[in-house]
Design an enzyme around this catalytic site. Structure first.
Site, PDB file in Angstrom:
ATOM      1  N   GLN A   1     -21.937  14.225  30.553  1.00  4.31           N
ATOM      2  CA  GLN A   1     -20.623  14.184  29.910  1.00  4.31           C
ATOM      3  C   GLN A   1     -19.538  14.573  30.924  1.00  4.31           C
ATOM      4  O   GLN A   1     -19.674  15.563  31.654  1.00  4.31           O
ATOM      5  CB  GLN A   1     -20.610  15.129  28.687  1.00  4.31           C
TER       6      GLN A   1
ATOM      7  N   ASP B   1     -24.440   5.036  30.634  1.00  2.00           N
ATOM      8  CA  ASP B   1     -22.970   5.004  30.636  1.00  2.00           C
ATOM      9  C   ASP B   1     -22.464   3.829  31.486  1.00  2.00           C
ATOM     10  O   ASP B   1     -21.270   3.536  31.479  1.00  2.00           O
ATOM     11  CB  ASP B   1     -22.440   6.302  31.250  1.00  2.00           C
TER      12      ASP B   1
ATOM     13  N   LYS C   1     -22.728  12.177  19.670  1.00  4.33           N
ATOM     14  CA  LYS C   1     -23.679  11.238  20.286  1.00  4.33           C
ATOM     15  C   LYS C   1     -25.100  11.546  19.811  1.00  4.33           C
ATOM     16  O   LYS C   1     -25.864  10.641  19.480  1.00  4.33           O
ATOM     17  CB  LYS C   1     -23.561  11.293  21.822  1.00  4.33           C
TER      18      LYS C   1
HETATM   19  N1  GUN Z   1     -15.977  11.536  28.748  1.00  2.00           N
HETATM   20  C1  GUN Z   1     -15.126  10.795  28.000  1.00  2.00           C
HETATM   21  N2  GUN Z   1     -15.676   9.595  27.711  1.00  2.00           N
HETATM   22  C2  GUN Z   1     -16.890   9.577  28.288  1.00  2.00           C
HETATM   23  C3  GUN Z   1     -17.927   8.594  28.337  1.00  2.00           C
HETATM   24  O1  GUN Z   1     -17.846   7.472  27.800  1.00  2.00           O
HETATM   25  N3  GUN Z   1     -19.040   8.958  29.046  1.00  2.00           N
HETATM   26  C4  GUN Z   1     -19.146  10.171  29.657  1.00  2.00           C
HETATM   27  N4  GUN Z   1     -20.278  10.428  30.327  1.00  2.00           N
HETATM   28  N5  GUN Z   1     -18.204  11.096  29.631  1.00  2.00           N
HETATM   29  C5  GUN Z   1     -17.079  10.792  28.951  1.00  2.00           C
END
Ligand code: GUN
Length: 287
Positions: free
Chosen positions: A97, A120, A53
């Site tokens: 995350q 998100d 990311k």
């Molecule tokens: N863990 C797996 N996919 C995601 C996501 O799209 N966002 C977040 N914050 N955690 C994740």
């Protein structure tokens, strides 16, 4: 019938290019889009996702701030960290995350994020808006799937679409996005009976189980010419794979996504787009 590959890398690239231009525009206006990430502990898979990311942000000119508290952080300490980012005028997007260590409550943590910085799209506020067709910041993976449908001109109106996933990250938000496009949406999960018959009837199947010992999407479950979107990622003998055997499925469908190279890259590009959206929103909030 041999179907066409839905190339997530290609679609993600086109999104990133648009985001890069928007970032340039915002910078001309004196606004430097910034994403803050919080990775609690040292889960190797999560660390890789967060690294990817950050790398993608750098590619399009988005600034990143990296927070990596220890896995023993308390809920109060994590709340304080989120509050400090909520109050930081230079931070436009906040991403925590998931999953979190056991002592932390996912709902409490996500709810703490300011809805206008929720890149998100997972806060109760933004999930609620989505169900009422009013969301601006929407969950990244389902948004990425919608972007793929759009890129390949895949018609959704009136189609029967089966989603095998009911999570907050994927199944629930995707349900609302597809409903908004006038599809007939069916959500399946671990307790669903006759999953094969339900899939067989679908024009589009979105599969996100992620455990090949429990579930494999096989060609006999899919009707000829259907579309298959594989959201799952599992590792078998060190190799990444989805719920479906892409090579077999592609012979029967009109379109399918591979794993890797399908939905995965889309999640990251939608995060970039949401960060630019959040940065633009911040102008309207005196931030
Ligand atoms: N863990 C797996 N996919 C995601 C996501 O799209 N966002 C977040 N914050 N955690 C994740």
């Amino acid at each position: 019938m041999t179907g066409k590959k839905i190339d997530g890398l290609e679609v993600a690239k086109s999104v990133k290019e648009r985001v890069r231009k928007s970032v340039e525009e915002l910078k001309k206006q004196g606004l430097e889009p910034c994403l803050a990430t919080i990775l609690v502990g040292d889960n190797a898979a999560s660390a890789t996702y967060v690294r990817n990311k950050h790398k993608a942000c750098q590619e399009v000119g988005i600034i990143t701030k990296d927070h990596n508290p220890s896995k023993s952080i308390s809920q109060n300490e994590l709340n304080e960290l989120i509050d400090s980012l909520n109050n930081d005028r230079n931070v436009h997007g906040i991403l925590v995350q998931l999953p979190l260590p056991d002592q932390l409550d996912e709902f409490v943590t996500i709810s703490r994020i300011s809805p206008i910085k929720d890149v998100d799209g997972l806060t109760p506020h933004n999930m609620g808006l989505l169900s009422m067709r009013k969301a601006i910041l929407k969950a990244c993976t389902p948004s990425g799937i919608m972007e793929m449908f759009d890129y390949y001109d895949i018609e959704l109106e009136g189609k029967t679409i089966v989603i095998i996933n009911r999570s907050n990250l994927i199944g629930k938000p995707l349900y609302h996005m597809l409903l908004e496009k006038n599809a007939t949406v069916i959500t399946c999960h671990s307790k669903t009976k006759n999953i094969k018959e339900i899939c067989k009837n679908a024009d589009i199947v979105v599969s996100g189980v992620g455990d090949r010992t429990k579930f494999v999407l096989t060609p006999d479950m899919i009707k000829d010419g259907a579309v298959v979107i594989d959201v799952a990622i599992s590792r078998i003998d060190g190799k990444l794979t989805g719920d479906a055997d892409y090579e077999k499925i592609i012979e029967k469908v009109s379109y399918a996504t591979p794993v890797p190279g399908g939905v995965g890259p889309m999640t990251v590009s939608m995060l970039l787009r949401n960060t630019v959206t959040a940065a633009s929103l911040s102008k309207g909030f005196g931030n």
